[in-house]
Design an enzyme around this catalytic site. Structure first.
Site, PDB file in Angstrom:
ATOM      1  N   THR A 259       0.805  -1.217   0.000  1.00 38.96           N
ATOM      2  CA  THR A 259       0.000   0.000   0.000  1.00 38.96           C
ATOM      3  C   THR A 259       0.839   1.269   0.000  1.00 38.96           C
ATOM      4  O   THR A 259       0.387   2.295  -0.495  1.00 38.96           O
ATOM      5  CB  THR A 259      -0.954   0.024   1.209  1.00 38.96           C
ATOM      6  N   CYS A 260       2.052   1.204   0.523  1.00 34.33           N
ATOM      7  CA  CYS A 260       2.867   2.420   0.597  1.00 34.33           C
ATOM      8  C   CYS A 260       3.275   2.923  -0.785  1.00 34.33           C
ATOM      9  O   CYS A 260       3.517   4.107  -0.961  1.00 34.33           O
ATOM     10  CB  CYS A 260       4.089   2.213   1.472  1.00 34.33           C
TER      11      CYS A 260
END
Length: 142
Positions: free
Chosen positions: A133-134
């Site tokens: 997700t980063c």
């Protein structure tokens, strides 16, 4: 009674948190000066700070970057076929899985950095899709 209730409500919602709120506001305005916000309409500022809640899913598809895939690979074509058949709420949940949020940044999908990457597994049938997700990357086995 009314005077007591009014005083109690004022204390609970205003006076009891006044110092904490002033400290928060001082720090917040140091990082986000209010003078910079005046150029936005309220709706624009809300989108910028909170992100968009409505999406053009085809625009997302157009702007995804592919790593170890091409747009024409069968896995990618199947992915988008299935994705576009999902109901709106499931699409938003999938975006949350992919990016960590069910909202898109205030800049919109045309500026998004979504990626789909082949994790290059030796046995792709034994691997599930997962996301980092980063950096907005969906690792999608073939």
């Amino acid at each position: 009674r009314k005077e007591y209730v009014d005083l109690y409500v004022d204390y609970t919602f205003n006076k009891s948190v006044q110092k904490s709120f002033e400290d928060f506001m001082k720090g917040f305005l140091r990082g986000c000066p209010a003078r910079n916000w005046k150029m936005f309409f309220p709706e624009e500022l809300q989108d910028l700070l909170q992100g968009h809640t409505t999406f053009d899913w085809h625009l997302l598809e157009e702007n995804v970057m592919y790593i170890f895939y091409t747009k024409l690979d069968k896995t990618i074509r199947n992915f988008w076929t299935v994705f576009h058949k999902l109901p709106e709420e499931k699409k938003k949940k999938f975006i949350a899985f992919w990016s960590g949020s069910d909202r898109i940044t205030g800049y919109g999908l045309e500026c998004s950095r979504f990626r789909i990457q082949d994790p290059l597994r030796e046995a792709p049938d034994e691997s599930y899709p997962y996301a980092t997700t980063c950096n907005f990357t969906l690792l999608l086995p073939r």
